[in-house]
Design a protein around this motif. Structure first.
Motif, PDB file in Angstrom:
ATOM      1  N   ILE A 120      -7.712 -17.438  -8.319  1.00  0.00           N
ATOM      2  CA  ILE A 120      -7.175 -16.677  -7.177  1.00  0.00           C
ATOM      3  C   ILE A 120      -6.032 -17.500  -6.588  1.00  0.00           C
ATOM      4  O   ILE A 120      -6.212 -18.685  -6.306  1.00  0.00           O
ATOM      5  CB  ILE A 120      -8.272 -16.432  -6.116  1.00  0.00           C
ATOM      6  CG1 ILE A 120      -9.337 -15.487  -6.676  1.00  0.00           C
ATOM      7  CG2 ILE A 120      -7.694 -15.910  -4.811  1.00  0.00           C
ATOM      8  CD1 ILE A 120     -10.498 -15.210  -5.741  1.00  0.00           C
ATOM      9  N   ALA A 140       2.593  -3.674   5.534  1.00  0.00           N
ATOM     10  CA  ALA A 140       2.479  -5.060   5.078  1.00  0.00           C
ATOM     11  C   ALA A 140       3.140  -6.039   6.043  1.00  0.00           C
ATOM     12  O   ALA A 140       3.457  -7.156   5.684  1.00  0.00           O
ATOM     13  CB  ALA A 140       3.044  -5.193   3.666  1.00  0.00           C
ATOM     14  N   GLY A 174     -10.904  -9.841   1.608  1.00  0.00           N
ATOM     15  CA  GLY A 174      -9.572 -10.018   2.178  1.00  0.00           C
ATOM     16  C   GLY A 174      -9.357  -9.081   3.343  1.00  0.00           C
ATOM     17  O   GLY A 174     -10.286  -8.380   3.760  1.00  0.00           O
ATOM     18  N   GLN A 179     -13.995  -6.341  -3.193  1.00  0.00           N
ATOM     19  CA  GLN A 179     -12.746  -6.967  -2.734  1.00  0.00           C
ATOM     20  C   GLN A 179     -12.934  -7.721  -1.428  1.00  0.00           C
ATOM     21  O   GLN A 179     -13.498  -7.205  -0.468  1.00  0.00           O
ATOM     22  CB  GLN A 179     -11.639  -5.928  -2.557  1.00  0.00           C
ATOM     23  CG  GLN A 179     -10.307  -6.569  -2.163  1.00  0.00           C
ATOM     24  CD  GLN A 179      -9.174  -5.563  -2.095  1.00  0.00           C
ATOM     25  OE1 GLN A 179      -9.056  -4.712  -2.972  1.00  0.00           O
ATOM     26  NE2 GLN A 179      -8.364  -5.646  -1.067  1.00  0.00           N
ATOM     27  N   TYR A 184       0.827  -1.219   0.000  1.00  0.00           N
ATOM     28  CA  TYR A 184       0.000   0.000   0.000  1.00  0.00           C
ATOM     29  C   TYR A 184       0.856   1.262   0.000  1.00  0.00           C
ATOM     30  O   TYR A 184       0.417   2.309  -0.463  1.00  0.00           O
ATOM     31  CB  TYR A 184      -0.982   0.004   1.177  1.00  0.00           C
ATOM     32  CG  TYR A 184      -2.195  -0.842   0.892  1.00  0.00           C
ATOM     33  CD1 TYR A 184      -3.218  -0.357   0.083  1.00  0.00           C
ATOM     34  CD2 TYR A 184      -2.314  -2.134   1.379  1.00  0.00           C
ATOM     35  CE1 TYR A 184      -4.324  -1.124  -0.215  1.00  0.00           C
ATOM     36  CE2 TYR A 184      -3.413  -2.920   1.087  1.00  0.00           C
ATOM     37  CZ  TYR A 184      -4.418  -2.407   0.293  1.00  0.00           C
ATOM     38  OH  TYR A 184      -5.510  -3.175  -0.017  1.00  0.00           O
TER      39      TYR A 184
HETATM   40  C1  LIG Z   1      -1.290  -5.263   3.556  1.00  0.00           C
HETATM   41  C2  LIG Z   1      -1.863  -6.055   2.415  1.00  0.00           C
HETATM   42  C3  LIG Z   1      -3.234  -6.209   2.329  1.00  0.00           C
HETATM   43  C4  LIG Z   1      -3.801  -6.946   1.277  1.00  0.00           C
HETATM   44  N1  LIG Z   1      -5.160  -7.114   1.248  1.00  0.00           N
HETATM   45  C5  LIG Z   1      -5.708  -7.913   0.296  1.00  0.00           C
HETATM   46  C6  LIG Z   1      -7.117  -8.165   0.271  1.00  0.00           C
HETATM   47  O1  LIG Z   1      -7.882  -7.637   1.084  1.00  0.00           O
HETATM   48  N2  LIG Z   1      -7.606  -8.992  -0.680  1.00  0.00           N
HETATM   49  C7  LIG Z   1      -6.810  -9.592  -1.627  1.00  0.00           C
HETATM   50  O2  LIG Z   1      -7.331 -10.350  -2.466  1.00  0.00           O
HETATM   51  N3  LIG Z   1      -5.483  -9.344  -1.637  1.00  0.00           N
HETATM   52  C8  LIG Z   1      -4.916  -8.516  -0.719  1.00  0.00           C
HETATM   53  N4  LIG Z   1      -3.580  -8.264  -0.755  1.00  0.00           N
HETATM   54  C9  LIG Z   1      -2.804  -8.685  -1.966  1.00  0.00           C
HETATM   55  C10 LIG Z   1      -2.379 -10.129  -1.978  1.00  0.00           C
HETATM   56  O3  LIG Z   1      -1.118 -10.209  -1.350  1.00  0.00           O
HETATM   57  C11 LIG Z   1      -2.256 -10.644  -3.445  1.00  0.00           C
HETATM   58  O4  LIG Z   1      -1.394  -9.808  -4.157  1.00  0.00           O
HETATM   59  C12 LIG Z   1      -3.587 -10.742  -4.194  1.00  0.00           C
HETATM   60  O5  LIG Z   1      -4.560 -11.404  -3.417  1.00  0.00           O
HETATM   61  C13 LIG Z   1      -3.386 -11.493  -5.515  1.00  0.00           C
HETATM   62  O6  LIG Z   1      -4.589 -11.571  -6.250  1.00  0.00           O
HETATM   63  P1  LIG Z   1      -4.884 -12.818  -7.222  1.00  0.00           P
HETATM   64  O7  LIG Z   1      -4.850 -14.082  -6.468  1.00  0.00           O
HETATM   65  O8  LIG Z   1      -6.125 -12.499  -7.977  1.00  0.00           O
HETATM   66  O9  LIG Z   1      -3.696 -12.700  -8.278  1.00  0.00           O
HETATM   67  P2  LIG Z   1      -2.446 -13.629  -8.545  1.00  0.00           P
HETATM   68  O10 LIG Z   1      -1.642 -13.807  -7.321  1.00  0.00           O
HETATM   69  O11 LIG Z   1      -1.805 -13.049  -9.748  1.00  0.00           O
HETATM   70  O12 LIG Z   1      -3.072 -15.059  -8.899  1.00  0.00           O
HETATM   71  C14 LIG Z   1      -3.740 -15.388 -10.060  1.00  0.00           C
HETATM   72  C15 LIG Z   1      -4.018 -16.890 -10.036  1.00  0.00           C
HETATM   73  O13 LIG Z   1      -4.823 -17.251 -11.146  1.00  0.00           O
HETATM   74  C16 LIG Z   1      -4.395 -18.511 -11.633  1.00  0.00           C
HETATM   75  N5  LIG Z   1      -4.826 -18.609 -13.033  1.00  0.00           N
HETATM   76  C17 LIG Z   1      -4.368 -17.896 -14.105  1.00  0.00           C
HETATM   77  N6  LIG Z   1      -5.064 -18.217 -15.201  1.00  0.00           N
HETATM   78  C18 LIG Z   1      -5.973 -19.142 -14.845  1.00  0.00           C
HETATM   79  C19 LIG Z   1      -6.989 -19.846 -15.547  1.00  0.00           C
HETATM   80  N7  LIG Z   1      -7.208 -19.659 -16.853  1.00  0.00           N
HETATM   81  N8  LIG Z   1      -7.736 -20.738 -14.860  1.00  0.00           N
HETATM   82  C20 LIG Z   1      -7.534 -20.951 -13.556  1.00  0.00           C
HETATM   83  N9  LIG Z   1      -6.594 -20.295 -12.833  1.00  0.00           N
HETATM   84  C21 LIG Z   1      -5.834 -19.395 -13.462  1.00  0.00           C
HETATM   85  C22 LIG Z   1      -2.896 -18.511 -11.436  1.00  0.00           C
HETATM   86  O14 LIG Z   1      -2.404 -19.832 -11.375  1.00  0.00           O
HETATM   87  C23 LIG Z   1      -2.767 -17.750 -10.107  1.00  0.00           C
HETATM   88  O15 LIG Z   1      -2.760 -18.653  -9.009  1.00  0.00           O
HETATM   89  C24 LIG Z   1      -2.977  -7.523   0.277  1.00  0.00           C
HETATM   90  C25 LIG Z   1      -1.595  -7.354   0.372  1.00  0.00           C
HETATM   91  C26 LIG Z   1      -1.037  -6.628   1.417  1.00  0.00           C
HETATM   92  C27 LIG Z   1       0.448  -6.495   1.478  1.00  0.00           C
END
Ligand SMILES: Cc1cc2nc3c(=O)[nH]c(=O)nc-3n(C[C@H](O)[C@H](O)[C@H](O)COP(=O)(O)OP(=O)(O)OC[C@H]3O[C@@H](n4cnc5c(N)ncnc54)[C@H](O)[C@@H]3O)c2cc1C
Ligand SMILES: Nc1ncnc2c1ncn2[C@@H]1O[C@H](COP(=O)(O)O)[C@@H](O)[C@H]1O
Lengths: 251, 295
Positions: free
Chosen positions: B241, A119, B225, B223, A38
């Motif tokens: 996710i 974080a 988390g 969102q 953040y």
């Molecule tokens: C202080 C702090 C607070 C945070 N608060 C939150 C929060 O409230 N909520 C939150 O969500 N995050 C939060 N985060 C961020 C968190 O750390 C991650 O960065 C975030 O959750 C990643 O989002 P994601 O899983 O969508 O993306 P990514 O980590 O990029 O994951 C994407 C996933 O999709 C999969 N994928 C890709 N294509 C396909 C497909 N075609 N079919 C099936 N699977 C596929 C991949 O294998 C991968 O596992 C916070 C971070 C910090 C430091």
């Protein structure tokens, strides 16, 4: 105009739970260090505002000498200089007190941006404490900022939507993430340039701790019980999933 | 202990804080913000239509000092987060945010490192301020209402110009028994429509990870988390996710998590009850069809 952004260097926040380890009640020192997520949103917001208003932008951090190398990323993103207050406290009041010292050292700060949460400690409380210490307004969860005449217009992203707020005078805003403040990736030239930007170091103070005693820090046990459903035949897989969910009365 | 709740008029939030307050006292007092009657039975009640935290710090500080409150409870929300830091500094009071458990003798737990560890603190002085993470305490059913006196707020530091409440159809995320959430793996915003279709059939709601929100595919109000919504559905479908700890922090109290991810190493499978390792595009449409046929 002078904008200050608060940034904290923390242990790698992407380490998965399964690999997480403590030493002396804190994340193990073997984990690499990086700037808070953040805080990067706050820096990005600050730089966009700096570019729009022709302001200067200073990063403020309370932490270790060795954090400077990670904070340089923020300088490379577009900050003009860095003030590091040296210290190791995790107490939110002590941290705020030290950041206040840096703000006073700068003397002419008009707006302070912080991350929504650090974080590592994940608490979202330092910016509000700092605001009160400075007699400034505190607005959490800010997405957008505009400067108009002698006023700040800000959008606060709430659980149900969005609020437009206005204030004048010094404010401390904690910044949340929006698509428009995804941190830029600094160009190689900027990374080299950042090494030449000024770094001011101040000695920290270790006073004014909150009346809290830390009793323990523990890693909660995680039991992995995932039942993998074979996806060779997707039609079969979804039928199996649905019947398992129904059998166990989840739906 | 003399306990004060500070909360917007909201049945669930006040209900949860009422449950927490019973650990400290028989009957708490309340400062209720916003319009409408104050639900539940309180010792004393103050009310103001003002809901911008910056304008409430001075009057609330004065009230806490005058009345000698020992424990002040808020929920983790725009209001609670806006008040916690400033009140702590104004009162020189210890503050603990995101509290998830309370033990005897003023010992409380809160998560750190994205929920990968839990810190236990003992609070050593009063007044003390706590913000309580949502969905960790069962809301007490609030009976009746409490008449209030106005909380005088004085000068405004920050002006509320307008507020836009997002119109969402269907069930709010916090109340949904089924949530279908999409992450960065969804690839583009159109595909969120697939999740909506599935959620509609299950009478559920659509959520998102920060990854998907950052991409602009889902509104920030979706969102889930630690810095988004804390939810506790019966079934949580996590589609594309990765299962970062900060995301999992928002679904800790879900009964059953289903992970659909093409990466078998994805962390979501360490939390999931059921896992399908596949491209979601192959699974979600078929799953939706099977649910439709099942009805
Ligand atoms: C202080 C702090 C607070 C945070 N608060 C939150 C929060 O409230 N909520 C939150 O969500 N995050 C939060 N985060 C961020 C968190 O750390 C991650 O960065 C975030 O959750 C990643 O989002 P994601 O899983 O969508 O993306 P990514 O980590 O990029 O994951 C994407 C996933 O999709 C999969 N994928 C890709 N294509 C396909 C497909 N075609 N079919 C099936 N699977 C596929 C991949 O294998 C991968 O596992 C916070 C971070 C910090 C430091
Ligand atoms: N040691 C620190 N140095 C600089 N900024 C900090 C520090 N600690 C907290 N902050 C700022 O305050 C925000 C909230 O921190 P916290 O209250 O710890 O969650 C962070 O995102 C930073 O912007």
């Amino acid at each position: 105009m002078h904008i200050a952004v608060l940034a904290k260097v923390v242990p790698d926040y992407e380490v998965p739970s399964m690999d997480f380890e403590l030493s002396n009640g804190r994340a193990h020192e073997r984990f690499s260090r990086m700037m808070g997520l953040y805080d990067e949103n706050a820096i990005e917001t600050g730089i966009q505002l700096k570019d729009k208003t022709g302001s200067s932008l200073t990063l403020i951090s309370y932490g270790l000498d060795s954090d400077v190398q990670f904070l340089r990323k923020g300088v490379a993103m577009g900050a003009d200089k860095l003030v590091l207050v040296k210290g190791t406290s995790d107490d939110a009041a002590v941290i705020a007190q030290n950041i206040k010292q840096a703000v006073e050292h700068l003397g002419d700060v008009d707006l302070i941006l912080a991350g929504q949460q650090s974080a590592d400690m994940d608490r979202g409380v330092v910016p509000g404490i700092l605001a009160q210490m400075l007699g400034a307004a505190f607005v959490p969860q800010v997405g957008y900022i505009e400067s108009a005449a002698d006023q700040w217009k800000v959008s606060q992203m709430t659980a149900t939507g969005r609020r437009e707020l206005e204030f004048n005078g010094l404010g401390v805003l904690s910044i949340t993430s929006i698509p428009e403040n995804v941190p830029r990736i600094p160009a190689v030239r900027a990374i080299f340039g950042a090494k030449k930007k000024p770094v001011v170091k101040l000695d920290g103070i270790d006073q004014g701790k909150m009346a809290l005693a830390e009793i323990s820090v523990e890693i909660p046990k995680i039991e992995s019980v995932c039942e993998f459903i074979d996806a060779e035949d997707p039609n079969e897989a979804v039928k199996t999933l649905l019947s398992r969910l129904t059998e166990e009365r989840y739906i | 202990m003399k306990t004060l709740i500070i909360e917007n008029i909201d049945l669930k939030k006040i209900g949860e804080l009422m449950t927490v307050s019973r650990l400290f006292c028989d009957t708490p007092d309340i400062i209720a913000l916003g319009d409408g009657e104050i639900p539940g039975s309180f010792g004393r009640a103050w009310q103001s239509a003002a809901t911008v935290s910056a304008n409430l710090v001075v009057p609330i500080t004065q009230l806490i000092q005058q009345e000698g409150y020992e424990v002040i409870l808020m929920s983790v929300s725009t209001l609670g987060t806006g008040l916690a830091g400033p009140l702590s500094a104004a009162l020189s009071a210890p503050v603990i945010t995101e509290v998830t458990a309370i033990h005897p003798d003023m010992v409380v737990d809160r998560p750190v490192y994205g929920g990968k560890a839990i810190i236990k603190y003992k609070i050593e002085s009063t007044p003390s301020l706590l913000t309580i993470r949502r969905k960790y305490f069962e809301p007490e059913a609030l009976a009746g209402t409490t008449p209030s006196v106005p909380l005088e707020t004085g000068d405004e530091k920050v002006t509320l110009v307008s507020e836009k409440i997002e119109q969402t159809e269907g069930i709010p995320l916090e109340d949904a028994a089924v949530i279908v959430s999409g992450g960065r793996g969804m690839g583009d915003p159109e595909n969120f429509a697939l999740l909506q279709e599935m959620a509609d059939l299950l009478n559920g709601a659509v959520g998102a990870s920060r990854g998907a929100v950052d991409e602009g595919w889902a509104s920030p109000t979706r969102q889930i988390g630690q810095t988004g919504k804390i939810v506790a559905p019966d079934v949580y479908f996590a589609v594309g996710i990765s299962g970062a700890s900060q995301h999992l922090a928002g679904i800790a109290n879900s009964k059953c998590v289903v992970g659909i991810n093409k990466d078998e190493e994805a962390n979501i499978f360490n939390r999931a009850r059921f896992g399908i390792v596949s491209d979601y595009k192959k699974i979600v449409p078929l799953l939706t069809q099977a649910i439709r046929e099942d009805r």
